[in-house]
Design a protein around this motif. Structure first.
Motif, mmCIF file in Angstrom:
data_model
loop_
_atom_site.group_PDB
_atom_site.id
_atom_site.type_symbol
_atom_site.label_atom_id
_atom_site.label_comp_id
_atom_site.label_asym_id
_atom_site.label_seq_id
_atom_site.Cartn_x
_atom_site.Cartn_y
_atom_site.Cartn_z
ATOM 1 N N HIS A 194 48.354 33.981 -6.580
ATOM 2 C CA HIS A 194 48.114 34.631 -7.872
ATOM 3 C C HIS A 194 47.596 36.054 -7.698
ATOM 4 C CE1 HIS A 194 43.714 34.227 -8.057
ATOM 5 N NE2 HIS A 194 43.880 33.069 -7.473
ATOM 6 N N LEU A 205 48.740 38.001 -5.235
ATOM 7 C CA LEU A 205 50.004 38.706 -4.997
ATOM 8 C C LEU A 205 50.727 38.939 -6.322
ATOM 9 C CD1 LEU A 205 52.020 39.758 -2.845
ATOM 10 C CD2 LEU A 205 53.111 37.518 -2.949
ATOM 11 N N ARG A 231 49.121 41.715 -8.145
ATOM 12 C CA ARG A 231 49.502 43.002 -7.557
ATOM 13 C C ARG A 231 50.931 43.354 -7.932
ATOM 14 N NH1 ARG A 231 49.086 42.301 -1.676
ATOM 15 N NH2 ARG A 231 49.767 44.453 -1.610
ATOM 16 N N VAL A 279 48.453 45.534 -11.336
ATOM 17 C CA VAL A 279 47.049 45.514 -11.728
ATOM 18 C C VAL A 279 46.236 46.383 -10.770
ATOM 19 C CG1 VAL A 279 45.042 44.026 -12.030
ATOM 20 C CG2 VAL A 279 47.293 43.234 -12.723
ATOM 21 N N GLN A 296 43.402 47.999 -8.394
ATOM 22 C CA GLN A 296 42.668 47.403 -7.284
ATOM 23 C C GLN A 296 41.331 46.801 -7.728
ATOM 24 O OE1 GLN A 296 44.588 47.711 -4.629
ATOM 25 N NE2 GLN A 296 43.325 46.401 -3.357
ATOM 26 N N ALA A 320 40.425 45.817 -10.685
ATOM 27 C CA ALA A 320 40.623 44.641 -11.533
ATOM 28 C C ALA A 320 41.071 43.457 -10.692
ATOM 29 C CB ALA A 320 41.660 44.942 -12.619
ATOM 30 N N ARG A 358 38.498 40.700 -11.329
ATOM 31 C CA ARG A 358 38.992 39.695 -12.256
ATOM 32 C C ARG A 358 39.734 38.567 -11.546
ATOM 33 N NH1 ARG A 358 42.299 41.737 -17.256
ATOM 34 N NH2 ARG A 358 40.245 42.448 -17.890
ATOM 35 N N HIS A 359 40.414 38.904 -10.460
ATOM 36 C CA HIS A 359 41.263 37.884 -9.849
ATOM 37 C C HIS A 359 40.673 37.290 -8.581
ATOM 38 C CE1 HIS A 359 44.642 38.534 -12.590
ATOM 39 N NE2 HIS A 359 44.266 39.797 -12.575
ATOM 40 N N PRO A 361 36.015 35.928 -9.316
ATOM 41 C CA PRO A 361 35.755 34.704 -10.079
ATOM 42 C C PRO A 361 36.282 33.454 -9.385
ATOM 43 C CG PRO A 361 36.646 36.405 -11.497
ATOM 44 C CD PRO A 361 36.760 36.918 -10.102
ATOM 45 N N ASN A 362 37.346 33.610 -8.598
ATOM 46 C CA ASN A 362 37.889 32.459 -7.899
ATOM 47 C C ASN A 362 37.170 32.179 -6.588
ATOM 48 O OD1 ASN A 362 40.259 31.348 -9.401
ATOM 49 N ND2 ASN A 362 40.786 33.518 -9.398
#
Lengths: 344, 331
Positions: B222, B224, B227, B231, B233, B235, B239-240, B243-244
């Motif tokens: 997700h 990749l 990107r 989106v 860098q 963010a 965001r990606h 949080p994960n």
């Protein structure tokens, strides 16, 4: 015929082609290891509203080709050569920032596994609006109706509710639709689909393919379809490029290519698909060996060790991609003459 | 991916069966609606589904119960404590030679310490110090660790190597020894030096954990895909990726709370804590009880039991939280 004729023809195509890949070469180089050429001089054109297939088995360089076009390969340890012409600019010569601006706006991409390609902790709606916020400069508020419309367009029922859902709450088909919505939110001119149906059920596969086909026809988006599934190619692609060992070995329009494949590899691919109309008890004919048997392209045909049609010259000289006179391009010293017999 | 459709078909079938088995066994709330689709009620986030699993887990309930009781008691201690913990109310009962520790008597259920101060009140108010030190040290450690981990995980390259080498050096020193040295070099030991000493010990743990988890998430599909959508860098990182990557860090934080409490008690026990014994603290009470351990073991037993129970509560809670957030059990 010679290579120069191909160049002449591509020059003519070039004016109308939206995306034109020229002699793309991707080399993976690890410190202290022998460099590995994953994509070896691949060229193809995609025109607006057209679907071009890149077909081949695992390790033939399909996915690397798509990542190279998108500029998503890491800079370190990877050498990308050639030219990817998009509306007059060479994407390979763009800076990282310029490519970031283009991805999602001019070039879209959808991936194989729809679950792992969505951020699990962010609702679908936010993921779709993110693209619009990024490339259109919209606020979250302004982008939400557009996102809802997008979800509706890709056939997600009750889009208002789905905007707030998390990826794990959607089924596989819905997730792939959501990914398509994200990729198409800014109406990119080129969409690259890397095995978009591999992780889905057969029934869902057909729906997703139909959806892609509709979207491409409606918006005039050029679609590059990357797959190992010849069924997908047969249903969707206008032109097909068969890749083997990082090189295109056969190229042709869909119907003639399926009716009379001429490269022994293409014949083998078609021969290993089970057919409903085949005789009962008939055995499939798999291609013997694996990619690891390949010979180097420099001095031979890489497919020769696995090829039923191989002759002496196949192990001694590199075949070139040549027009066979009927719009079919072949890289083979000894192509199949009467393909119907070979494919049963 | 050799085109062998018969095999892939069989594989696909197998996967579907596995999926069904997983849904039947793993998440009883999801209903199978066919073709392996799982429908859940709308608006259920991952946190909510983890909470649903936690609610049923007796281990979590015990841990959370202990933790909650501890926090509540610590907060309301000054009001419910029967006596002022700093006043030697039973001082006249202390006999230096015959009976240095007054036993229990009406109004003083656990008796008093060698200075005639009510033991129960001291234990209750001591919870406050323990809570402040535990939470304070964990929060500071978390902030520092997250900052370093984010820098290392987001930039990679030499930034990553540089930060991680420092972290490695810090991790190679036994944590209690490091905390002791830090507390010992402080000119004037106080509660703050204890908190800082323990926080600094925790920073490398959080940094390393977040960085490792970010590296794993950074190469996930997700990211990749994000990107591939162009989106930015920052963010992508905030965001990606982050949080994960937080789940293991959150779990670690609850477990670290337990360690922080034990470490704080150990520092006080060794006399490196707050020297002001008018502020009761479990570790320091434990240290003071050494002298009377032979004849009056209860003086050591009560604060020790408090430390163990509270640490156990946090550990149980952290462990069950880890289980609930573990992606393997979530599948």
């Amino acid at each position: 015929m010679t290579e120069t004729i191909e160049n002449v023809q591509t020059q003519a195509n070039r004016n109308e082609a939206l995306l034109s890949v020229r002699d793309l070469r991707v080399t993976f180089q690890r410190h202290g290891e022998k460099p590995f050429v994953a994509v070896d001089g691949v060229s193809f054109d995609v025109r607006p509203g057209e679907t071009v297939g890149l077909v081949g088995e695992s390790g033939c360089g399909k996915s690397v080709t798509s990542l190279a076009i998108m500029g998503l390969l890491p800079r370190r340890g990877v050498k990308v050569e050639g030219e990817v012409d998009f509306q007059g600019t060479d994407l390979l010569r763009q800076s990282d920032d310029q490519m970031r601006d283009r991805r999602g706006r001019d070039l879209g991409m959808i991936f194989q596994d729809p679950l792992s390609s969505l951020n699990p902790v962010v609702p679908i709606g936010v993921q779709v609006t993110e693209v619009l916020e990024r490339h259109r400069g919209m606020s979250r508020k302004a982008a939400t109706p557009v996102a809802r419309e997008m979800l509706d367009k890709v056939g997600i029922p009750d889009p208002e509710r789905r905007l707030k859902d998390y990826p794990h709450q959607l089924s596989g088909g819905m997730r792939q639709r959501a990914l398509i919505a994200m990729a198409l939110a800014c109406q990119p001119r080129v969409l690259i689909a890397d095995e978009p149906t591999t992780a889905l059920d057969v029934t869902i596969q057909a729906q997703i393919l139909a959806l892609l086909k509709d979207l491409v026809e409606d918006t005039g988006t050029a679609l590059v379809m990357i797959t190992h599934d010849l069924g997908v190619v047969a249903g969707l692609c206008d032109r097909v490029n068969v890749l083997y060992g990082g090189k295109i070995v056969e190229r042709g329009d869909r119907h003639p290519l399926f009716a009379s494949p001429r490269h022994p590899y293409t014949v083998g691919l078609l021969g290993s698909i089970p057919r409903l109309d085949g005789t009962r008890g008939e055995r499939l004919t798999p291609i013997p060996g694996s990619v690891s048997d390949n010979l180097p392209w420099d001095s031979a045909c890489a497919f020769a060790p696995r090829c039923p049609n191989a002759i002496e010259v196949c192990r001694e000289a590199r075949p070139e991609l040549l027009d066979d006179g009927g719009g079919r391009w072949l890289r083979c010293h000894n192509p199949v003459e009467n393909p119907l017999e070979v494919t049963r | 991916m050799t085109p062998n459709p018969l095999k892939t078909q069989a594989d696909r079938r197998k996967e579907r069966i596995d999926d069904l088995a997983a849904t039947a066994g793993g998440s009883p709330s999801g209903t199978v609606t066919g073709a392996g689709e799982i429908e859940e009620s709308p608006g259920v986030s991952l946190i909510a589904s983890a909470w649903r699993r936690l609610r049923r887990n007796p281990v979590f309930l015990v841990g959370a119960g202990i933790t909650l009781a501890f926090v509540v008691l610590a907060i309301i201690a000054p009001w419910i404590a029967p006596h002022d913990p700093t006043q030697g109310l039973l001082l006249d009962k202390v006999r230096q030679q015959s009976n240095p520790i007054p036993g229990s008597e009406p109004g003083f259920p656990l008796g008093a310490d060698n200075r005639g101060r009510d033991l129960l009140s001291r234990l209750l108010v001591g919870a406050q110090q323990t809570l402040i030190v535990g939470v304070g040290a964990t929060v500071i450690g978390l902030v520092g660790g997250l900052t370093l981990g984010t820098l290392a995980g987001a930039f990679g390259g030499w930034v990553d190597s540089f930060i991680m080498r420092i972290v490695d050096v810090m991790l190679s020193i036994p944590s209690l020894l490091l905390a002791m040295s830090l507390a010992a070099v402080a000119a004037r030991p106080s509660q703050m030096t204890v908190i800082l000493a323990i926080a600094i010990v925790e920073i490398p743990i959080f940094a390393r954990l977040l960085r490792g988890s970010m590296l794993a998430v950074r190469s996930s599909d997700h990211v990749l895909a994000a990107r591939a959508l162009g989106v930015k860098q920052s963010a992508v990182v905030f965001r990606h990726i982050i949080p994960n990557s937080l789940a293991p860090v959150i779990v670690q934080a609850t477990i670290v709370l337990a360690t922080a409490i034990i470490d704080a008690a150990a520092l006080s026990f060794l006399g490196l804590g707050n020297p002001d014994d008018r502020k009761p603290e479990w570790g320091q009470m434990l240290g003071a009880s050494q002298e009377f351990l032979g004849d009056h073991p209860h003086l050591a037993f009560y604060p020790a039991a408090c430390i163990i129970i509270v640490a156990l509560g946090f550990t149980l809670m952290g462990e069950s939280l880890r289980e609930a957030l573990d992606p393997k059990s979530r599948r």
